[in-house]
Each structure stands twice: as structure tokens, then as C-alpha cells.
Design a protein around this motif. Structure first.
Motif, PDB file in Angstrom:
ATOM      1  N   HIS A  54      19.671  12.881   5.601  1.00 18.39           N
ATOM      2  CA  HIS A  54      18.409  13.387   5.081  1.00 18.39           C
ATOM      3  C   HIS A  54      18.470  13.466   3.556  1.00 18.39           C
ATOM      4  CE1 HIS A  54      20.832  17.061   5.847  1.00 18.39           C
ATOM      5  NE2 HIS A  54      20.306  17.478   4.713  1.00 18.39           N
ATOM      6  N   LYS A  56      18.303  14.902  -0.173  1.00 22.90           N
ATOM      7  CA  LYS A  56      18.662  16.134  -0.882  1.00 22.90           C
ATOM      8  C   LYS A  56      17.987  16.208  -2.250  1.00 22.90           C
ATOM      9  CE  LYS A  56      21.151  18.938   0.350  1.00 22.90           C
ATOM     10  NZ  LYS A  56      20.814  20.164   1.064  1.00 22.90           N
ATOM     11  N   ALA A  57      17.800  15.043  -2.905  1.00 24.04           N
ATOM     12  CA  ALA A  57      17.219  15.055  -4.253  1.00 24.04           C
ATOM     13  C   ALA A  57      16.628  13.690  -4.585  1.00 24.04           C
ATOM     14  CB  ALA A  57      18.280  15.423  -5.285  1.00 24.04           C
ATOM     15  N   LYS A  74      14.812  18.618  -6.389  1.00 20.02           N
ATOM     16  CA  LYS A  74      15.705  19.025  -5.302  1.00 20.02           C
ATOM     17  C   LYS A  74      14.831  19.281  -4.083  1.00 20.02           C
ATOM     18  CE  LYS A  74      19.282  20.881  -8.214  1.00 20.02           C
ATOM     19  NZ  LYS A  74      20.074  22.035  -8.611  1.00 20.02           N
ATOM     20  N   MET A  76      14.016  20.647  -0.380  1.00 21.29           N
ATOM     21  CA  MET A  76      14.391  21.690   0.582  1.00 21.29           C
ATOM     22  C   MET A  76      14.213  21.140   1.995  1.00 21.29           C
ATOM     23  SD  MET A  76      15.244  23.847  -1.625  1.00 21.29           S
ATOM     24  CE  MET A  76      15.609  25.279  -0.649  1.00 21.29           C
ATOM     25  N   GLN A  78      15.382  19.338   5.554  1.00 16.12           N
ATOM     26  CA  GLN A  78      16.174  18.155   5.880  1.00 16.12           C
ATOM     27  C   GLN A  78      15.269  16.977   6.224  1.00 16.12           C
ATOM     28  OE1 GLN A  78      18.924  19.293   8.967  1.00 16.12           O
ATOM     29  NE2 GLN A  78      20.052  20.641   7.623  1.00 16.12           N
ATOM     30  N   PHE A 102      21.292  11.528  -0.899  1.00 21.39           N
ATOM     31  CA  PHE A 102      21.303  11.976   0.485  1.00 21.39           C
ATOM     32  C   PHE A 102      22.361  13.051   0.702  1.00 21.39           C
ATOM     33  CE2 PHE A 102      19.711   7.644   0.283  1.00 21.39           C
ATOM     34  CZ  PHE A 102      18.451   7.818   0.843  1.00 21.39           C
ATOM     35  N   ASN A 103      22.317  13.721   1.862  1.00 25.78           N
ATOM     36  CA  ASN A 103      23.184  14.866   2.131  1.00 25.78           C
ATOM     37  C   ASN A 103      24.668  14.520   2.155  1.00 25.78           C
ATOM     38  OD1 ASN A 103      22.250  13.596   4.674  1.00 25.78           O
ATOM     39  ND2 ASN A 103      23.617  15.061   5.660  1.00 25.78           N
ATOM     40  N   ASP A 104      25.039  13.263   2.333  1.00 23.88           N
ATOM     41  CA  ASP A 104      26.462  12.895   2.299  1.00 23.88           C
ATOM     42  C   ASP A 104      26.920  12.516   0.891  1.00 23.88           C
ATOM     43  OD1 ASP A 104      25.244  10.420   1.963  1.00 23.88           O
ATOM     44  OD2 ASP A 104      26.446   9.402   3.496  1.00 23.88           O
ATOM     45  N   GLU A 107      23.835   7.487  -2.648  1.00 20.99           N
ATOM     46  CA  GLU A 107      22.612   7.278  -3.424  1.00 20.99           C
ATOM     47  C   GLU A 107      22.064   5.890  -3.157  1.00 20.99           C
ATOM     48  OE1 GLU A 107      23.321   9.764  -7.498  1.00 20.99           O
ATOM     49  OE2 GLU A 107      24.295   7.811  -7.339  1.00 20.99           O
TER      50      GLU A 107
END
Length: 125
Positions: A54, A56-57, A74, A76, A78, A102-104, A107
Motif C-alpha cells: 500500500h 505510504k507517501a 504522507k 494515512m 493503507q 510503498f510500505n516496504d 519506490e
């Protein structure tokens, strides 16, 4: 001028890979190829995260502007998909970059060029 531009690229990328080496999969940009002025150029991005990830920024980068990072958002929650619509002020003709994080920590980036035509001066002939 080229050395200055290279230095700016290094300052705005703060990542392991240059922007042009990141995948653009899942990013669609809608941006005019020509704009009369750079005052308020419409920009739209649709981002889809890879399976299992998902957002993240998001960053919108304008390399030719005095402050190249135009937006650092940023996100909020997911979301696996995100749509961004805004207007950008461009200092000159340039490629606008969108970077999705992304959350991991991975980019993806995509760019769209535009040319500022600036209404031509009229002469008395």
C-alpha cells in the motif's frame, strides 16, 4: 549549467537509484504537453500499489523550480490506489516527476514533460 542541474538531481533524489531508473508500473499521469503559462498547470496522477503493498507517501518533483519538491504527501491508512489532482506552478519547461513510496520502502516514479509556450510578444507589423 549542466553541473548545476546534476547537483540538483542528486539533492532531490535522496534514494539509492536515480528517478529515471525506478519502475513506472502502476503510475498514470495526465499532464498537458503544452501550457500557455506555468502559473497553474493542471496535473493528475493515478497510482496503484503492487499486489500486497500500500501507499505510504507521494512526492511531486519539479527539477527546474527553485524549490524542486513541490509536494510531499504522507498518506494515512493503507490505500492500494490513490488519485491526486492539483495545479502546479512551473518556473520553466520541464518534466514533472511523481514518486510513489510503498510500505516496504520501495519506490516507483514516472514523469511527464511539458513546454511552457508563454504567449508570444506582438509587434506592430
Amino acid at each position: 549549467h549542466t553541473a548545476y542541474r546534476r547537483q540538483r538531481q542528486m539533492c532531490i533524489r535522496d534514494r539509492s537509484k536515480p528517478l529515471n531508473e525506478l519502475s513506472s508500473d502502476g503510475i498514470e499521469l495526465v499532464f498537458p504537453r503544452l501550457a500557455d503559462t506555468g502559473n497553474a498547470v493542471p496535473f493528475e496522477a493515478q497510482i496503484t500499489a503492487p499486489s500486497g503493498l500500500h501507499l505510504k507517501a507521494l512526492k511531486v518533483i519539479l527539477p527546474e523550480n527553485p524549490n524542486p519538491v513541490a509536494l510531499h504527501l504522507k498518506i494515512m491508512g493503507q490505500p492500494a490506489q490513490y488519485t491526486l489532482k492539483t495545479r502546479l506552478r512551473l518556473a520553466a519547461s520541464q518534466s514533472v516527476w511523481l514518486v510513489a513510496v510503498f510500505n516496504d520502502g520501495s519506490e516507483r516514479a514516472h514523469h511527464a514533460p511539458t513546454v511552457i509556450t508563454s504567449t508570444a510578444c506582438l509587434d506592430d507589423s
